[in-house]
Design a protein around this motif. Sequence first.
Motif, mmCIF file in Angstrom:
data_model
loop_
_atom_site.group_PDB
_atom_site.id
_atom_site.type_symbol
_atom_site.label_atom_id
_atom_site.label_comp_id
_atom_site.label_asym_id
_atom_site.label_seq_id
_atom_site.Cartn_x
_atom_site.Cartn_y
_atom_site.Cartn_z
ATOM 1 N N PHE A 2 46.117 107.953 8.903
ATOM 2 C CA PHE A 2 46.761 106.982 9.750
ATOM 3 C C PHE A 2 48.266 106.825 9.471
ATOM 4 C CE2 PHE A 2 42.153 106.259 9.519
ATOM 5 C CZ PHE A 2 41.705 106.451 11.057
ATOM 6 N N ARG A 6 46.359 104.585 4.595
ATOM 7 C CA ARG A 6 45.167 104.823 5.249
ATOM 8 C C ARG A 6 44.517 106.238 5.757
ATOM 9 N NH1 ARG A 6 44.792 101.663 10.089
ATOM 10 N NH2 ARG A 6 46.649 102.213 10.551
ATOM 11 N N PHE A 21 36.351 106.221 5.131
ATOM 12 C CA PHE A 21 37.457 105.368 5.370
ATOM 13 C C PHE A 21 38.167 104.902 3.879
ATOM 14 C CE2 PHE A 21 40.006 101.514 6.491
ATOM 15 C CZ PHE A 21 41.032 101.994 7.097
ATOM 16 N N ASP A 23 41.561 102.694 2.734
ATOM 17 C CA ASP A 23 42.662 101.764 2.734
ATOM 18 C C ASP A 23 43.268 101.384 1.390
ATOM 19 O OD1 ASP A 23 44.728 99.993 3.234
ATOM 20 O OD2 ASP A 23 44.059 99.137 4.989
ATOM 21 N N HIS A 46 46.688 106.671 15.935
ATOM 22 C CA HIS A 46 45.798 105.566 15.596
ATOM 23 C C HIS A 46 46.755 104.789 14.650
ATOM 24 C CE1 HIS A 46 42.791 102.857 14.240
ATOM 25 N NE2 HIS A 46 41.593 103.467 15.065
ATOM 26 N N GLU A 49 45.605 98.553 13.080
ATOM 27 C CA GLU A 49 45.043 98.216 11.719
ATOM 28 C C GLU A 49 43.879 97.511 11.880
ATOM 29 O OE1 GLU A 49 47.367 97.945 8.285
ATOM 30 O OE2 GLU A 49 48.979 98.828 9.132
ATOM 31 N N LEU A 52 39.575 99.515 14.330
ATOM 32 C CA LEU A 52 39.794 100.682 14.077
ATOM 33 C C LEU A 52 38.588 101.515 14.800
ATOM 34 C CD1 LEU A 52 40.141 100.685 10.144
ATOM 35 C CD2 LEU A 52 41.854 101.323 11.590
ATOM 36 N N TYR A 68 39.611 95.568 9.569
ATOM 37 C CA TYR A 68 40.434 96.510 8.854
ATOM 38 C C TYR A 68 39.587 97.680 8.268
ATOM 39 C CZ TYR A 68 43.869 92.724 9.630
ATOM 40 O OH TYR A 68 44.796 91.853 9.911
ATOM 41 N N GLY A 69 38.325 98.161 8.610
ATOM 42 C CA GLY A 69 37.810 98.935 8.120
ATOM 43 C C GLY A 69 36.394 98.402 7.060
ATOM 44 N N TRP A 72 31.550 98.635 10.114
ATOM 45 C CA TRP A 72 31.640 99.533 11.113
ATOM 46 C C TRP A 72 30.394 99.059 11.947
ATOM 47 C CZ3 TRP A 72 35.645 102.591 11.831
ATOM 48 C CH2 TRP A 72 36.609 102.870 10.834
ATOM 49 N N ASP A 103 45.091 96.793 18.642
ATOM 50 C CA ASP A 103 43.933 96.492 18.471
ATOM 51 C C ASP A 103 43.038 96.881 19.590
ATOM 52 O OD1 ASP A 103 44.180 95.645 15.629
ATOM 53 O OD2 ASP A 103 44.785 93.633 16.174
#
Length: 201
Positions: A2, A6, A21, A23, A46, A49, A52, A68-69, A72, A103
């Motif tokens: 990304f 990230r 994922f 970051d 993408h 932030e 996602l 922010y990851g 999920w 977003d």
Amino acid sequence: RFDDHRYLELKGWDCEGELWFTDTKRNIHSQIYYHFYQIFTRKFVHPSERYLAVTGWGGGAFRVSKDYGKTWQLVQFSPGENEPNGDSSPPYDDIISFTVVNDQGFLQTKHSLYMSSKPFDDPRVVTGGPGIPYTASDGSVGRLEPGSAGEAWGMVYMTKRALVNSIHQFKSNYQNMPDAVPKVKNYTGWDHMRCDMDAGR
């Protein structure tokens, strides 16, 4: 990838397996898919932030994060009527690109634009809110009540054509939705997922 901090990492064989994922700035390392993930082969842009979204090869239901990851969740297409034949999601051959910016997610197909809501919940339908009275196109009246007003922000993708027949049309986070994918400037990430079929052999 990304950006400079990230990225996604696929662990498996033949470009299929677990998907993670990372970051590095926020010290986040989370698992998105546990097995059988296959990379999305269409254009993938993408810069977003906080929100996602990662779809797979089939383009069907996929996973999103709103923190922010860190965590999920499974996101869906709105039931029915997104496609001319009544299907809720597009065939993979029709998909052109997937863009997540500011977003909000946008899945562009040959003849439709699927999108998530704007990135907030209508305060009238959160806990303690007054609800939303509405008049439908057929003249019937009703009220969207907190807790029963449909999915939270970012958790359903639909076309503007389907929105006309959805309760979401009365919520502020679905007002003035765009007719095209927003322009993305100065994106430094990859615009396609990449996988080496021979990696790890």
